[in-house]
Design an enzyme around this catalytic site. Structure first.
Site, PDB file in Angstrom:
ATOM      1  N   ARG A  54       0.804  -1.224   0.000  1.00 55.81           N
ATOM      2  CA  ARG A  54       0.000   0.000   0.000  1.00 55.81           C
ATOM      3  C   ARG A  54       0.837   1.274   0.000  1.00 55.81           C
ATOM      4  O   ARG A  54       0.651   2.171  -0.832  1.00 55.81           O
ATOM      5  CB  ARG A  54      -0.901   0.034   1.258  1.00 55.81           C
ATOM      6  CG  ARG A  54      -2.165  -0.734   1.153  1.00 55.81           C
ATOM      7  CD  ARG A  54      -2.528  -1.316   2.506  1.00 55.81           C
ATOM      8  NE  ARG A  54      -1.605  -2.412   2.749  1.00 55.81           N
ATOM      9  CZ  ARG A  54      -1.855  -3.661   2.387  1.00 55.81           C
ATOM     10  NH1 ARG A  54      -3.009  -3.956   1.885  1.00 55.81           N
ATOM     11  NH2 ARG A  54      -0.976  -4.623   2.559  1.00 55.81           N
ATOM     12  N   ARG A 104      11.308   3.552   4.317  1.00 51.10           N
ATOM     13  CA  ARG A 104      10.783   2.565   5.277  1.00 51.10           C
ATOM     14  C   ARG A 104      11.962   1.725   5.722  1.00 51.10           C
ATOM     15  O   ARG A 104      12.722   1.215   4.886  1.00 51.10           O
ATOM     16  CB  ARG A 104       9.707   1.691   4.628  1.00 51.10           C
ATOM     17  CG  ARG A 104       9.312   0.513   5.528  1.00 51.10           C
ATOM     18  CD  ARG A 104       8.087  -0.212   5.051  1.00 51.10           C
ATOM     19  NE  ARG A 104       6.880   0.570   5.281  1.00 51.10           N
ATOM     20  CZ  ARG A 104       5.645   0.098   5.145  1.00 51.10           C
ATOM     21  NH1 ARG A 104       5.469  -1.161   4.769  1.00 51.10           N
ATOM     22  NH2 ARG A 104       4.601   0.856   5.365  1.00 51.10           N
ATOM     23  N   HIS A 132       4.485   5.728  11.773  1.00 53.16           N
ATOM     24  CA  HIS A 132       4.053   5.592  10.373  1.00 53.16           C
ATOM     25  C   HIS A 132       3.107   6.775  10.124  1.00 53.16           C
ATOM     26  O   HIS A 132       1.895   6.610  10.021  1.00 53.16           O
ATOM     27  CB  HIS A 132       3.335   4.244  10.195  1.00 53.16           C
ATOM     28  CG  HIS A 132       3.087   3.842   8.780  1.00 53.16           C
ATOM     29  ND1 HIS A 132       3.303   4.670   7.687  1.00 53.16           N
ATOM     30  CD2 HIS A 132       2.614   2.669   8.260  1.00 53.16           C
ATOM     31  CE1 HIS A 132       2.984   4.019   6.589  1.00 53.16           C
ATOM     32  NE2 HIS A 132       2.564   2.810   6.903  1.00 53.16           N
TER      33      HIS A 132
HETATM   34  N1   CP Z   1      -0.505  -0.066   5.858  1.00 55.11           N
HETATM   35  C1   CP Z   1       0.717  -0.315   5.328  1.00 55.11           C
HETATM   36  O1   CP Z   1       1.718   0.314   5.692  1.00 55.11           O
HETATM   37  O2   CP Z   1       0.712  -1.286   4.373  1.00 55.11           O
HETATM   38  P1   CP Z   1       2.008  -1.765   3.554  1.00 55.11           P
HETATM   39  O3   CP Z   1       2.911  -2.460   4.538  1.00 55.11           O
HETATM   40  O4   CP Z   1       1.482  -2.689   2.487  1.00 55.11           O
HETATM   41  O5   CP Z   1       2.676  -0.557   2.980  1.00 55.11           O
END
Ligand code: CP
Length: 313
Positions: A54, A104, A132
């Site tokens: 996402r 990240r 986050h």
């Molecule tokens: N919500 C979220 O951070 O999803 P991903 O790990 O797929 O980026």
């Protein structure tokens, strides 16, 4: 503001300004050609040391809609595998000429260090258990769009709080917007200390389920757990999952939220995730407009922006 590292760096005015700008960018997303020249000439690098579906796709889409150039970095095919350090990697990428880095990393605080090593604006796309912030902003945007003001609204954040950067970001974000946040989970899935956190705590989901405006489920983060913290996943589902029976007890206008990826049948019953008041895919859609707002405010005209009409023209 030059970086977005933590929800703790944003006050209520900052958040409201971001959400208002996201509203303008959501309109761009509905156009036949969903693109504006707001960040033409800017280059953004993605540094994802952890997996993502996402967040990464959403940031990439946001950057494209703002006409920014992007530099993709894949850890699995990079010189990180030859032992290159985080600092050397960042300085190498920065030497190619970038305006922003979206990072990240499994290490809490890694984006803060990166911000010391480069002149580029740094956006934290998730650091360990820590923060986050763009997830929290898109959650606030989704909740506000559905419920209006969050003042006095009650949100239960349920499940694996200990390992969750989303829980930490949202505790700050929702509290800053005037909501009353309750963490719900077994002792083994709560942080050792919650001193200073703007939250209440309960170990009994049934105590709060009838009265909440938002039931926010967290993914059980099995990959971050070194030992078993619940007897079995089936028992966790019975005690702390949003089962069909519990979902039936939610108020009619209460929202069901989840940051994804979901473990259907663990923190949320499969059928419940598809109910009309579950806004999980809406969160994903809104993430693009919110991340457009973040990138524009950091790399475009800055938080002192007076008139955002030029950004969406
Ligand atoms: N919500 C979220 O951070 O999803 P991903 O790990 O797929 O980026």
């Amino acid at each position: 503001m030059r970086h977005l590292l933590s929800m703790a760096d944003l006050d209520r005015d900052d958040i409201e300004r971001l959400l208002n700008l996201a509203d303008s960018f959501a309109e761009v997303g509905e156009r036949q050609i969903p693109k504006v020249p707001a960040l033409r000439g800017k280059t953004i690098a993605w540094l994802f040391y952890e997996d993502s579906t996402r967040t990464r796709l959403s940031f990439e889409t946001a950057a494209k809609r703002l006409s920014a150039d992007t530099m993709n970095f894949s850890v699995s095919s990079s010189s990180v595998n030859k032992g290159e350090s985080l600092r050397d990697t960042v300085e190498t990428v920065a030497a190619m000429g970038i305006d922003g880095i979206v990072v990240r990393h499994h290490g809490a605080g890694a984006p803060h260090r990166i911000a010391e090593w480069t002149d580029a604006s740094v956006v934290n796309a998730g650091d360990g258990w820590h923060q986050h912030p763009t997830q929290s902003l898109l959650d606030l945007y989704t909740a506000t769009r559905r419920l209006g003001s969050l003042d006095g609204r009650r949100i239960a954040i349920v499940g694996d709080i200990k390992h969750s950067r989303v829980a930490r970001s949202n505790a700050i974000g929702f509290a800053t917007m005037g909501a009353e946040v309750t963490f719900v989970g077994p002792q083994t899935l709560l942080p050792p200390s919650l001193e200073g956190w703007p939250v209440k705590v309960t170990h009994d989901l049934d105590e709060v389920i009838d009265e909440v405006d938002i039931c926010y489920l967290l993914r059980m983060q099995l990959e971050r757990q070194e030992q078993a913290v619940v007897p079995t996943l089936r028992e966790f589902h019975e005690e702390y999952g949003l089962t069909t029976a519990r979902a039936d007890r939610l108020r009619e206008d209460a929202l069901i939220m989840h940051p994804g990826p979901m473990n259907r049948g663990v923190e949320i019953a499969g059928e419940v995730a598809d109910r009309p008041n579950a806004v999980i895919t809406e969160q994903v859609t809104n993430g693009i407009a919110v991340r457009m707002a973040v990138l524009y405010l950091l790399l475009g005209s800055g938080l002192d922006l007076v008139d955002t009409r030029e950004a969406v023209a």
